[in-house]
Scaffold this motif. Structure first.
Motif, PDB file in Angstrom:
ATOM      1  N   PRO A 135       0.794  -1.240   0.000  1.00  0.00           N
ATOM      2  CA  PRO A 135       0.000   0.000   0.000  1.00  0.00           C
ATOM      3  C   PRO A 135       0.825   1.288   0.000  1.00  0.00           C
ATOM      4  CG  PRO A 135      -0.715  -1.506   1.756  1.00  0.00           C
ATOM      5  CD  PRO A 135       0.487  -2.099   1.145  1.00  0.00           C
ATOM      6  N   MET A 136       2.041   1.240   0.566  1.00  0.00           N
ATOM      7  CA  MET A 136       2.821   2.476   0.699  1.00  0.00           C
ATOM      8  C   MET A 136       3.700   2.783  -0.522  1.00  0.00           C
ATOM      9  SD  MET A 136       1.806   3.657   3.452  1.00  0.00           S
ATOM     10  CE  MET A 136       2.959   4.964   3.843  1.00  0.00           C
ATOM     11  N   ILE A 137       3.602   1.975  -1.577  1.00  0.00           N
ATOM     12  CA  ILE A 137       4.570   2.130  -2.673  1.00  0.00           C
ATOM     13  C   ILE A 137       4.416   3.474  -3.395  1.00  0.00           C
ATOM     14  CG2 ILE A 137       3.237   0.896  -4.458  1.00  0.00           C
ATOM     15  CD1 ILE A 137       7.093   0.726  -3.861  1.00  0.00           C
ATOM     16  N   GLU A 138       3.195   3.938  -3.613  1.00  0.00           N
ATOM     17  CA  GLU A 138       3.027   5.233  -4.306  1.00  0.00           C
ATOM     18  C   GLU A 138       3.599   6.362  -3.448  1.00  0.00           C
ATOM     19  OE1 GLU A 138       0.347   2.511  -6.284  1.00  0.00           O
ATOM     20  OE2 GLU A 138       0.390   3.100  -4.174  1.00  0.00           O
ATOM     21  N   THR A 139       3.296   6.299  -2.160  1.00  0.00           N
ATOM     22  CA  THR A 139       3.846   7.320  -1.241  1.00  0.00           C
ATOM     23  C   THR A 139       5.365   7.313  -1.313  1.00  0.00           C
ATOM     24  OG1 THR A 139       1.999   6.858   0.233  1.00  0.00           O
ATOM     25  CG2 THR A 139       3.853   8.049   1.190  1.00  0.00           C
ATOM     26  N   ALA A 140       5.941   6.112  -1.277  1.00  0.00           N
ATOM     27  CA  ALA A 140       7.409   5.977  -1.288  1.00  0.00           C
ATOM     28  C   ALA A 140       7.997   6.498  -2.598  1.00  0.00           C
ATOM     29  CB  ALA A 140       7.791   4.512  -1.078  1.00  0.00           C
ATOM     30  N   ALA A 141       7.298   6.242  -3.704  1.00  0.00           N
ATOM     31  CA  ALA A 141       7.813   6.709  -5.007  1.00  0.00           C
ATOM     32  C   ALA A 141       7.834   8.239  -5.041  1.00  0.00           C
ATOM     33  CB  ALA A 141       6.943   6.162  -6.136  1.00  0.00           C
ATOM     34  N   ALA A 142       6.769   8.855  -4.521  1.00  0.00           N
ATOM     35  CA  ALA A 142       6.708  10.326  -4.509  1.00  0.00           C
ATOM     36  C   ALA A 142       7.813  10.887  -3.606  1.00  0.00           C
ATOM     37  CB  ALA A 142       5.340  10.769  -4.013  1.00  0.00           C
ATOM     38  N   ILE A 143       8.066  10.215  -2.492  1.00  0.00           N
ATOM     39  CA  ILE A 143       9.137  10.654  -1.577  1.00  0.00           C
ATOM     40  C   ILE A 143      10.482  10.599  -2.305  1.00  0.00           C
ATOM     41  CG2 ILE A 143      10.432   9.953   0.499  1.00  0.00           C
ATOM     42  CD1 ILE A 143       7.633   8.995   1.632  1.00  0.00           C
ATOM     43  N   CYS A 144      10.731   9.503  -3.022  1.00  0.00           N
ATOM     44  CA  CYS A 144      12.025   9.363  -3.731  1.00  0.00           C
ATOM     45  C   CYS A 144      12.153  10.416  -4.837  1.00  0.00           C
ATOM     46  CB  CYS A 144      12.147   7.956  -4.325  1.00  0.00           C
ATOM     47  SG  CYS A 144      12.326   6.695  -3.047  1.00  0.00           S
ATOM     48  N   ALA A 145      11.039  10.733  -5.495  1.00  0.00           N
ATOM     49  CA  ALA A 145      11.053  11.735  -6.582  1.00  0.00           C
ATOM     50  C   ALA A 145      11.407  13.114  -6.045  1.00  0.00           C
ATOM     51  CB  ALA A 145       9.701  11.771  -7.278  1.00  0.00           C
ATOM     52  N   GLY A 146      11.183  13.327  -4.750  1.00  0.00           N
ATOM     53  CA  GLY A 146      11.450  14.645  -4.156  1.00  0.00           C
ATOM     54  C   GLY A 146      12.791  14.738  -3.455  1.00  0.00           C
ATOM     55  N   ALA A 147      13.621  13.680  -3.576  1.00  0.00           N
ATOM     56  CA  ALA A 147      14.896  13.666  -2.830  1.00  0.00           C
ATOM     57  C   ALA A 147      15.907  14.637  -3.436  1.00  0.00           C
ATOM     58  CB  ALA A 147      15.478  12.254  -2.827  1.00  0.00           C
ATOM     59  N   ASP A 148      16.630  15.341  -2.548  1.00  0.00           N
ATOM     60  CA  ASP A 148      17.795  16.133  -3.014  1.00  0.00           C
ATOM     61  C   ASP A 148      19.072  15.293  -2.903  1.00  0.00           C
ATOM     62  OD1 ASP A 148      16.194  18.512  -3.253  1.00  0.00           O
ATOM     63  OD2 ASP A 148      16.226  18.639  -1.055  1.00  0.00           O
ATOM     64  N   LEU A 149      18.945  14.227  -2.085  1.00  0.00           N
ATOM     65  CA  LEU A 149      20.078  13.320  -1.901  1.00  0.00           C
ATOM     66  C   LEU A 149      19.483  11.961  -1.501  1.00  0.00           C
ATOM     67  CD1 LEU A 149      23.425  14.143  -0.235  1.00  0.00           C
ATOM     68  CD2 LEU A 149      22.274  12.044   0.421  1.00  0.00           C
ATOM     69  N   PHE A 150      20.015  10.876  -2.097  1.00  0.00           N
ATOM     70  CA  PHE A 150      19.421   9.550  -1.877  1.00  0.00           C
ATOM     71  C   PHE A 150      20.503   8.592  -1.396  1.00  0.00           C
ATOM     72  CE2 PHE A 150      16.268   6.286  -2.642  1.00  0.00           C
ATOM     73  CZ  PHE A 150      16.972   5.158  -3.043  1.00  0.00           C
ATOM     74  N   ILE A 151      20.154   7.780  -0.395  1.00  0.00           N
ATOM     75  CA  ILE A 151      21.125   6.803   0.127  1.00  0.00           C
ATOM     76  C   ILE A 151      20.452   5.433   0.181  1.00  0.00           C
ATOM     77  CG2 ILE A 151      22.684   6.226   2.028  1.00  0.00           C
ATOM     78  CD1 ILE A 151      22.394   9.135   3.034  1.00  0.00           C
ATOM     79  N   LEU A 152      21.107   4.427  -0.400  1.00  0.00           N
ATOM     80  CA  LEU A 152      20.600   3.045  -0.336  1.00  0.00           C
ATOM     81  C   LEU A 152      21.524   2.271   0.600  1.00  0.00           C
ATOM     82  CD1 LEU A 152      18.810   0.675  -1.539  1.00  0.00           C
ATOM     83  CD2 LEU A 152      20.675   0.325  -3.157  1.00  0.00           C
ATOM     84  N   VAL A 153      20.944   1.652   1.633  1.00  0.00           N
ATOM     85  CA  VAL A 153      21.790   0.913   2.582  1.00  0.00           C
ATOM     86  C   VAL A 153      21.260  -0.517   2.738  1.00  0.00           C
ATOM     87  CG1 VAL A 153      22.786   0.854   4.900  1.00  0.00           C
ATOM     88  CG2 VAL A 153      22.064   3.045   3.939  1.00  0.00           C
ATOM     89  N   GLY A 154      22.105  -1.500   2.436  1.00  0.00           N
ATOM     90  CA  GLY A 154      21.827  -2.878   2.846  1.00  0.00           C
ATOM     91  C   GLY A 154      20.650  -3.549   2.179  1.00  0.00           C
ATOM     92  N   SER A 155      20.516  -3.333   0.859  1.00  0.00           N
ATOM     93  CA  SER A 155      19.470  -4.064   0.143  1.00  0.00           C
ATOM     94  C   SER A 155      20.041  -4.654  -1.140  1.00  0.00           C
ATOM     95  CB  SER A 155      18.296  -3.144  -0.213  1.00  0.00           C
ATOM     96  OG  SER A 155      17.329  -3.905  -0.951  1.00  0.00           O
ATOM     97  N   SER A 156      19.639  -5.898  -1.433  1.00  0.00           N
ATOM     98  CA  SER A 156      20.099  -6.557  -2.666  1.00  0.00           C
ATOM     99  C   SER A 156      19.262  -6.092  -3.856  1.00  0.00           C
ATOM    100  CB  SER A 156      19.934  -8.073  -2.513  1.00  0.00           C
ATOM    101  OG  SER A 156      18.530  -8.379  -2.410  1.00  0.00           O
ATOM    102  N   LEU A 157      18.227  -5.301  -3.586  1.00  0.00           N
ATOM    103  CA  LEU A 157      17.305  -4.853  -4.655  1.00  0.00           C
ATOM    104  C   LEU A 157      16.767  -6.053  -5.437  1.00  0.00           C
ATOM    105  CD1 LEU A 157      19.067  -1.606  -5.959  1.00  0.00           C
ATOM    106  CD2 LEU A 157      17.242  -1.819  -4.256  1.00  0.00           C
ATOM    107  N   ALA A 158      16.453  -7.116  -4.706  1.00  0.00           N
ATOM    108  CA  ALA A 158      15.968  -8.350  -5.351  1.00  0.00           C
ATOM    109  C   ALA A 158      14.447  -8.378  -5.467  1.00  0.00           C
ATOM    110  CB  ALA A 158      16.423  -9.571  -4.538  1.00  0.00           C
ATOM    111  N   VAL A 159      13.776  -7.516  -4.683  1.00  0.00           N
ATOM    112  CA  VAL A 159      12.317  -7.612  -4.599  1.00  0.00           C
ATOM    113  C   VAL A 159      11.664  -6.315  -5.066  1.00  0.00           C
ATOM    114  CG1 VAL A 159      10.400  -7.815  -2.946  1.00  0.00           C
ATOM    115  CG2 VAL A 159      12.359  -9.354  -2.799  1.00  0.00           C
ATOM    116  N   TYR A 160      10.771  -6.455  -6.035  1.00  0.00           N
ATOM    117  CA  TYR A 160       9.968  -5.313  -6.511  1.00  0.00           C
ATOM    118  C   TYR A 160       8.650  -5.310  -5.749  1.00  0.00           C
ATOM    119  CZ  TYR A 160      13.406  -4.355 -10.031  1.00  0.00           C
ATOM    120  OH  TYR A 160      14.579  -3.999 -10.643  1.00  0.00           O
TER     121      TYR A 160
END
Ligand code: APR
Length: 228
Positions: free
Chosen positions: A151-176
Motif C-alpha cells: 500500500p505504501m509504494i506510491e507514497t514511497a515513489a513520490a518521496i524518492c522523486a522529491g529527494a535532493d540526496l538519496f542513500i541506499l543501505v543494505g538491500s540486494s534490490l531483489a524484490v519489486y
C-alpha cells in the motif's frame, strides 16, 4: 532545508544480529518463502506462519539499533530526512528516526486477517491463535507477504522523486516494487550505495558506491553530510 531520502534493507539490521534474507546464512536458507510468507501459506498452515513471525518478533525485540541506525537518526539535526525501509523491524524508530515509511509493514503490530488496514499494537512477542480483530478474524503479523499489495509504494515513489540526496543501505534490490524506487530519484541527485556487496543498479549518473558494512559506511557518510 535539503531533503534526504534513505532506502534501507535487511543489511542495515544485520549487525544488530537480525538475519538478512539472501546472504549465505540468510533467512530464506532456513525456510521456503512459500511456506511462511504468502497468503497461501497462511491458508494452509496458519500456525506455522504465526510461529515463524513470532520467532522473528522475539529476535527483533531482543535486538538493538546499531551505529548505522543512530547515524541516520542524527541526520535529522540538519536535514529533512525520510527513511523508506523494507525492514519489518523497529530499529530505525528505536534509534530515534521520526519519519519512517515501512513498505513491508512492521512486525511489532498485528493485523486483521480480513481487513489489512486494521492493525493493533502487540504486547510481548507473540500473537496467539485465537486472538481476534474487532471483526472477529484471527490476528496475524502486520507484514506484507509475497503476492500481497504494497500500500505504501506510491507514497514511497513520490518521496524518492522529491529527494535532493538519496542513500541506499543494505538491500540486494531483489524484490519489486521496492527495488524500483531508486528509478524515481532525479538523474542529477547524488545516489550513495552502502553495502559490502554493492547490488547492480540500472540508474545512470551520480552513483557513489561505498563498499562497506553499514556500521562503518553510514556513520562516515553522515559525518560528511553533517559537516556541510
Ligand atoms: N551492512 C550493509 N549491508 C549488508 C550487511 C552489512 N553488515 N550485511 C549484508 N548486507 C547486504 C547484502 O550484501 C545484501 O545486499 O544487505 C543486503 C541484504 O539483501 P536481502 O537479504 O535480499 O534483503 P533485502 O534487500 O532487504 O530484501 C528485500 O525481500 O524477502 C523480502 O520482504 C523481504 O524486505 C525483504 C525484501
Amino acid at each position: 532545508m535539503k531533503n534526504i531520502v534513505i532506502l534501507t534493507g535487511a543489511g542495515i539490521s544485520a549487525e544488530s544480529g537480525l538475519r538478512t534474507f539472501r546472504d549465505s546464512d540468510g533467512l530464506w536458507e532456513g525456510y521456503n518463502i512459500e511456506d511462511v510468507a504468502t497468503p497461501e501459506a497462511w491458508e494452509h498452515n496458519p500456525v506455522m506462519v504465526q510461529q515463524f513471525y513470532n520467532e522473528r518478533r522475539k529476535s527483533v525485540l531482543e535486538a538493538k539499533p546499531n551505529a548505522a541506525h543512530y547515524a541516520l537518526a542524527a541526520l535529522e539535526e540538519k536535514y529533512k530526512v525520510t527513511i523508506v525501509t523494507q525492514n519489518i523491524d523497529d530499529l530505525h524508530e528505536r534509534a530515534g528516526s521520526t519519519n519512517v515509511v515501512h513498505l513491508h509493514g512492521i512486525i511489532t503490530r498485528s493485523q486483521s486477517s480480513i481487513k489489512p488496514e486494521l492493525t493493533y499494537p502487540i504486547d510481548g512477542w507473540e500473537i496467539k491463535m485465537g486472538e481476534k480483530c474487532e471483526l472477529g478474524s484471527q490476528l496475524r503479523a502486520h507484514v506484507v507477504w509475497f503476492g500481497e499489495a504494497v500500500p505504501m509504494i506510491e507514497t514511497a515513489a513520490a518521496i524518492c522523486a522529491g529527494a535532493d540526496l538519496f542513500i541506499l543501505v543494505g538491500s540486494s534490490l531483489a524484490v519489486y516494487p521496492a527495488a524500483g524506487l531508486i528509478g524515481y530519484v532525479d538523474r542529477g541527485v547524488p545516489k550513495y550505495i552502502i553495502d559490502p556487496n554493492i547490488p547492480s543498479v540500472n540508474v545512470r549518473g551520480n552513483v557513489i558506491k561505498i563498499q562497506e558494512k553499514a556500521t562503518i559506511g553510514v556513520p562516515a557518510l553522515v559525518n560528511e553530510l553533517l559537516k556541510d
